[in-house]
Scaffold this motif. Structure first.
Motif: not given
Length: 151
Positions: A125-144
């Motif tokens: 899963x190291x190059x799994x786009x879905x996992x990376x997008x989910x991580x970025x979306x979660x970080x964006x949603x929770x902010x600080x």
């Protein structure tokens, strides 16, 4: 268009909420995330496809099983689970703004972050786009609110 927004029209002969409650929820909440991978993937795809039509409280409850499915041995299932988290967090309220806040994610936030980061460390899963997008979306949603989890 369906990929971006999910289903935009429904057949009125099918009670979507009833089908979700009686079939999809049972599949998602089954204790063994490794069992029946094809059915689990189909259930997750159902949530993603019909996310615009399912009630908000149902979608909030979907974060828990989606988080659990991130640890599935099946690459399809954990990719679909990551994609589901990403798509749910992309939803917009009719007047604008996100329908889910930190309070909705808090019960599973640490587990979501742990599971996504663990997946990124695995070879498959190291190059799994879905996992990376989910991580970025979660970080964006929770902010600080990510600060307590950063060490």
């Amino acid at each position: 268009k369906t990929e971006k927004l999910g289903s935009t029209k429904l057949n009125m002969l099918v009670d979507l909420n009833d089908f979700f409650s009686n079939t999809i929820a049972n599949l998602l909440q089954a204790p063994d995330v490794h069992e029946h991978a094809v059915l689990k993937a189909a259930a997750i795809k159902f949530v993603v496809t019909f996310r615009q039509h399912l009630p908000r409280d149902v979608l909030v409850l979907c974060f828990t099983p989606l988080t659990k499915h991130l640890v599935s041995k099946s690459q399809v299932v954990h990719s679909y689970a990551a994609h589901g988290i990403d798509r749910l967090l992309m939803l917009q309220q009719p007047g604008g703004g996100a329908p889910f806040g930190i309070a909705d994610l808090q019960p599973v936030l640490e587990q979501i972050l742990t599971n996504l980061l663990t997946l990124l460390q695995s070879e498959e899963a190291a190059e799994n786009d879905y996992v990376m997008r989910a991580l970025l979306r979660v970080l964006s949603a929770i902010k600080e609110n990510v600060l307590p989890y950063v060490q």
